[in-house]
Design an enzyme around this catalytic site. Structure first.
Site, PDB file in Angstrom:
ATOM      1  N   ASP A 102      44.499  45.837  44.277  1.00 29.34           N
ATOM      2  CA  ASP A 102      43.995  45.034  45.410  1.00 29.34           C
ATOM      3  C   ASP A 102      45.019  44.014  45.904  1.00 29.34           C
ATOM      4  OD1 ASP A 102      41.579  46.288  45.082  1.00 29.34           O
ATOM      5  OD2 ASP A 102      40.546  44.561  44.233  1.00 29.34           O
ATOM      6  N   HIS A 103      45.730  43.388  44.948  1.00 31.10           N
ATOM      7  CA  HIS A 103      46.572  42.263  45.371  1.00 31.10           C
ATOM      8  C   HIS A 103      47.895  42.688  46.005  1.00 31.10           C
ATOM      9  CE1 HIS A 103      43.532  39.580  44.323  1.00 31.10           C
ATOM     10  NE2 HIS A 103      43.512  39.947  43.058  1.00 31.10           N
TER      11      HIS A 103
ATOM     12  N   GLU B 209      35.668  50.246  43.465  1.00 28.88           N
ATOM     13  CA  GLU B 209      34.731  49.138  43.240  1.00 28.88           C
ATOM     14  C   GLU B 209      34.113  48.780  44.569  1.00 28.88           C
ATOM     15  OE1 GLU B 209      36.790  45.778  41.737  1.00 28.88           O
ATOM     16  OE2 GLU B 209      37.298  46.736  39.856  1.00 28.88           O
TER      17      GLU B 209
ATOM     18  N   HIS C 205      38.457  42.108  34.161  1.00 29.35           N
ATOM     19  CA  HIS C 205      38.433  40.839  34.903  1.00 29.35           C
ATOM     20  C   HIS C 205      39.079  39.727  34.093  1.00 29.35           C
ATOM     21  CE1 HIS C 205      37.443  37.854  37.852  1.00 29.35           C
ATOM     22  NE2 HIS C 205      37.065  38.827  38.646  1.00 29.35           N
ATOM     23  N   GLY C 206      40.165  39.211  34.643  1.00 28.90           N
ATOM     24  CA  GLY C 206      40.835  38.066  34.024  1.00 28.90           C
ATOM     25  C   GLY C 206      41.692  38.429  32.818  1.00 28.90           C
TER      26      GLY C 206
ATOM     27  N   ARG D 160      36.136  45.553  49.881  1.00 27.46           N
ATOM     28  CA  ARG D 160      35.168  44.478  50.095  1.00 27.46           C
ATOM     29  C   ARG D 160      34.587  44.567  51.497  1.00 27.46           C
ATOM     30  NH1 ARG D 160      35.631  40.052  46.160  1.00 27.46           N
ATOM     31  NH2 ARG D 160      34.143  39.026  47.518  1.00 27.46           N
TER      32      ARG D 160
ATOM     33  N   ASN E 130      44.404  47.862  38.896  1.00 29.78           N
ATOM     34  CA  ASN E 130      43.782  47.412  40.142  1.00 29.78           C
ATOM     35  C   ASN E 130      44.888  46.915  41.081  1.00 29.78           C
ATOM     36  OD1 ASN E 130      42.712  45.562  42.093  1.00 29.78           O
ATOM     37  ND2 ASN E 130      40.770  45.632  41.015  1.00 29.78           N
TER      38      ASN E 130
ATOM     39  N   GLU F 263      30.831  48.360  33.004  1.00 23.96           N
ATOM     40  CA  GLU F 263      32.095  47.654  32.815  1.00 23.96           C
ATOM     41  C   GLU F 263      31.731  46.239  32.406  1.00 23.96           C
ATOM     42  OE1 GLU F 263      35.189  47.976  35.778  1.00 23.96           O
ATOM     43  OE2 GLU F 263      35.974  45.989  35.257  1.00 23.96           O
TER      44      GLU F 263
ATOM     45  N   THR G 176      37.127  35.719  44.019  1.00 27.72           N
ATOM     46  CA  THR G 176      37.111  37.029  43.376  1.00 27.72           C
ATOM     47  C   THR G 176      35.711  37.231  42.817  1.00 27.72           C
ATOM     48  OG1 THR G 176      38.158  38.427  41.682  1.00 27.72           O
ATOM     49  CG2 THR G 176      37.985  36.086  41.179  1.00 27.72           C
ATOM     50  N   THR G 177      35.451  38.421  42.263  1.00 26.39           N
ATOM     51  CA  THR G 177      34.102  38.706  41.776  1.00 26.39           C
ATOM     52  C   THR G 177      33.693  37.678  40.711  1.00 26.39           C
ATOM     53  OG1 THR G 177      34.755  41.008  42.031  1.00 26.39           O
ATOM     54  CG2 THR G 177      32.649  40.599  40.956  1.00 26.39           C
TER      55      THR G 177
ATOM     56  N   HIS H 299      39.065  47.662  45.200  1.00 25.82           N
ATOM     57  CA  HIS H 299      37.782  47.094  45.611  1.00 25.82           C
ATOM     58  C   HIS H 299      37.769  47.005  47.132  1.00 25.82           C
ATOM     59  CE1 HIS H 299      34.776  43.462  45.110  1.00 25.82           C
ATOM     60  NE2 HIS H 299      34.315  44.407  45.904  1.00 25.82           N
TER      61      HIS H 299
ATOM     62  N   GLY I  33      44.232  43.915  37.059  1.00 27.57           N
ATOM     63  CA  GLY I  33      44.937  43.810  38.329  1.00 27.57           C
ATOM     64  C   GLY I  33      45.860  42.619  38.455  1.00 27.57           C
ATOM     65  N   HIS I  34      45.270  41.439  38.567  1.00 34.27           N
ATOM     66  CA  HIS I  34      46.024  40.264  38.989  1.00 34.27           C
ATOM     67  C   HIS I  34      47.247  39.992  38.122  1.00 34.27           C
ATOM     68  CE1 HIS I  34      46.841  35.947  39.635  1.00 34.27           C
ATOM     69  NE2 HIS I  34      46.564  36.262  40.883  1.00 34.27           N
TER      70      HIS I  34
ATOM     71  N   ARG J  77      39.105  42.001  53.060  1.00 30.33           N
ATOM     72  CA  ARG J  77      40.162  40.975  52.958  1.00 30.33           C
ATOM     73  C   ARG J  77      41.451  41.526  52.367  1.00 30.33           C
ATOM     74  NH1 ARG J  77      37.675  37.070  48.317  1.00 30.33           N
ATOM     75  NH2 ARG J  77      35.971  37.033  49.808  1.00 30.33           N
ATOM     76  N   HIS J  78      41.366  42.598  51.580  1.00 30.09           N
ATOM     77  CA  HIS J  78      42.619  43.175  51.080  1.00 30.09           C
ATOM     78  C   HIS J  78      42.669  44.695  51.323  1.00 30.09           C
ATOM     79  CE1 HIS J  78      40.025  43.404  47.560  1.00 30.09           C
ATOM     80  NE2 HIS J  78      40.264  42.174  47.152  1.00 30.09           N
TER      81      HIS J  78
HETATM   82  N1  PXP Z   1      37.030  44.821  37.194  1.00 25.03           N
HETATM   83  C1  PXP Z   1      36.268  44.412  38.239  1.00 25.03           C
HETATM   84  C2  PXP Z   1      34.883  44.927  38.356  1.00 25.03           C
HETATM   85  C3  PXP Z   1      36.787  43.531  39.210  1.00 25.03           C
HETATM   86  O1  PXP Z   1      36.015  43.146  40.238  1.00 25.03           O
HETATM   87  C4  PXP Z   1      38.127  43.106  39.080  1.00 25.03           C
HETATM   88  C5  PXP Z   1      38.709  42.210  40.137  1.00 25.03           C
HETATM   89  O2  PXP Z   1      38.720  42.857  41.352  1.00 25.03           O
HETATM   90  C6  PXP Z   1      38.880  43.561  37.995  1.00 25.03           C
HETATM   91  C7  PXP Z   1      38.308  44.396  37.048  1.00 25.03           C
HETATM   92  C8  PXP Z   1      40.309  43.161  37.803  1.00 25.03           C
HETATM   93  O3  PXP Z   1      40.381  41.802  37.558  1.00 25.03           O
HETATM   94  P1  PXP Z   1      41.787  41.081  37.479  1.00 25.03           P
HETATM   95  O4  PXP Z   1      42.408  41.200  38.834  1.00 25.03           O
HETATM   96  O5  PXP Z   1      41.433  39.680  37.098  1.00 25.03           O
HETATM   97  O6  PXP Z   1      42.592  41.809  36.433  1.00 25.03           O
END
Ligand code: PXP
Length: 240
Positions: A9-10, A70, A191-192, A45, A7, A151, A100-101, A43, A213-214, A49-50
């Protein structure tokens, strides 16, 4: 072993902090693929924002693996997806004020509308994944929408305070994966996830793709910092 969807996004978050042109998520996607990413996830949005519309359009043309878009299940986003045709869409809940989500989609509470959105996208040849918590009722409702994937939201596992709580969340995710697969759903997760907590999720039987992602973008900013500073010193000395 599951594949890795990176991901990016950042990368766009850093660019949007200055509303400039760098760093470009399109370049980041190329580098992620060079590094072995199996897919690129962004994503788009509602508040942009990104990631921007331009990014998604260019990524559609440049990504050589697969592009996972996404998005919220809104009319605007469905229209964009039908136009751009990503390799698959992940429907996520979206609140303007969130960082974030937060939490998964409530499929049970909006089954009719989501079934419609899934059908619209899948009829156009775009497989759909639903981002949900590993709750039995949400998994059952997801199967009824006819989406091909879910997911599983790993946020609670990632944030679990202590080993016992984390083990409990892991067991919950394992059970969710098993239930989903028995209903014919394919299973991704994300996520996370970090360099420290991903492996236990990667070894869940039947897990297909992890979207991360992050932690990757965070690490990239640090492992690349020394070189970036050295190169700026070279610019100052006229050596670059
Ligand atoms: N999956 C989904 C559905 C998300 O919304 C996100 C965050 O945008 C991620 C995965 C990735 O999460 P992270 O950036 O915490 O790795």
């Amino acid at each position: 072993m599951p594949t890795l969807g990176v991901n990016i996004d950042h990368i766009a978050t850093i660019r949007q902090a200055r509303r400039t042109v760098e760093p470009d998520p399109v370049a980041a996607a190329v580098l992620a693929e060079l590094g072995g990413a199996d897919g690129i996830t962004v994503h788009l949005r509602e508040d942009r924002r990104h990631i921007q519309d331009r990014d998604v359009r260019l990524l559609r043309q440049t990504v050589r693996t697969h592009l996972n878009l996404e998005m919220a299940a809104t009319a605007e986003m469905v229209e964009i997806a039908l136009d751009i045709k990503p390799d698959y869409v992940t429907l996520v809940p979206e609140k303007r004020e969130e960082v974030t989500t937060e939490g998964g989609l409530d499929i049970v509470g909006q089954a009719e509308r989501l079934t419609q959105v899934v059908a619209t996208l899948q009829d156009a040849g775009i497989p759909v994944s639903l981002f949900i918590d590993a709750e039995p009722a949400q998994i059952e409702a997801s199967a009824r929408t006819m989406a091909q994937f879910i997911e599983l939201h790993t946020g609670r596992y990632a944030e679990a305070p202590g080993e016992a709580a984390q083990a409990e969340e892991l067991a919950y995710l394992k059970a969710g994966t098993e239930q989903a697969r028995s209903l014919g759903l394919r299973v991704n997760a994300g996520h996370g996830l970090t360099y420290w907590n991903t492996r236990s999720i990667a070894v869940i039987e039947g897990m297909e793709e992890l979207n991360i992602g992050h932690t990757i973008i965070s690490r990239a900013s640090l492992v690349g910092l020394e070189r970036a500073v050295r190169e700026m010193k070279q610019v100052i000395r006229g050596e670059f």
